[in-house]
Design an enzyme around this catalytic site. Structure first.
Site, PDB file in Angstrom:
ATOM      1  CG  HIS A   1      -1.924  -1.138   1.264  1.00 57.95           C
ATOM      2  ND1 HIS A   1      -3.113  -1.028   2.113  1.00 57.95           N
ATOM      3  CD2 HIS A   1      -2.209  -2.068   0.443  1.00 57.95           C
ATOM      4  CE1 HIS A   1      -3.736  -2.243   1.779  1.00 57.95           C
ATOM      5  NE2 HIS A   1      -3.457  -2.794   0.998  1.00 57.95           N
TER       6      HIS A   1
ATOM      7  CD  GLU B   1      -1.727   4.082   3.239  1.00 57.29           C
ATOM      8  OE1 GLU B   1      -3.104   4.271   3.635  1.00 57.29           O
ATOM      9  OE2 GLU B   1      -1.532   3.468   2.252  1.00 57.29           O
TER      10      GLU B   1
ATOM     11  CB  CYS C   1      -6.533  -0.412   5.206  1.00 59.38           C
ATOM     12  SG  CYS C   1      -4.826  -1.069   5.095  1.00 59.38           S
TER      13      CYS C   1
ATOM     14  CB  CYS D   1      -1.995   1.621   6.164  1.00 62.44           C
ATOM     15  SG  CYS D   1      -1.495   0.527   4.723  1.00 62.44           S
TER      16      CYS D   1
END
Length: 149
Positions: free
Chosen positions: A53, A55, A83, A86
């Protein structure tokens, strides 16, 4: 804050880059001491990695630059609410602030579904600011998914 918008614009640029590669358009930057220390865009498809992801990529880059997994004093800017994975990484990295553009009503781990980043039950809390350049962040996602429907 003007600086928040400046860094969010960089996150939006990264999100657009990810979209051009066929990835869901989410971008993130980590800022430490007024300078960008890490950048990322979603790339789980390209990397065959469910943890890739935006992040996580930005946090990895910033931690490598710092030579430390703890990023005290850091701010992470992200176009979409992180999410659960993260949000947990933000806590583990001891990030000071999270600034995100728009909520993720399906998977949000910071406001929409859970409140992991600033939960009083964990050993660190992250200051959360939401809604910075929200219209631009939502539009990028709408455009991306609109083209796929």
């Amino acid at each position: 804050m003007p600086a928040d918008e400046e860094y969010m614009r960089e996150a939006l640029r990264l999100a657009a880059h990810g979209a051009s590669l066929g990835e869901v358009p989410v971008g993130a930057v980590v800022v430490v001491g007024g300078a960008i220390a890490g950048r990322g865009w979603n790339c789980p498809i390209e990397r065959h990695d469910p943890t890739a992801h935006a992040e996580i990529i930005a946090l990895r880059e910033a931690a490598a630059a710092a030579g430390n997994y703890r990023l005290a004093g850091a701010t992470l800017y992200c176009t979409l609410e992180p999410c659960v994975m993260c949000a947990g990484a933000l806590v583990a990295a001891r990030v000071e602030r999270l600034v995100f553009g728009t909520r993720d009503l399906r998977f949000g781990g910071v406001r929409s579904k859970f409140r992991i980043a600033d939960s009083g039950t964990l050993n660190h809390t992250v200051e959360v600011v939401e809604g910075v350049l929200a219209v631009e962040c939502v539009e990028l996602l709408r455009e991306f998914f609109g083209e796929r429907r």
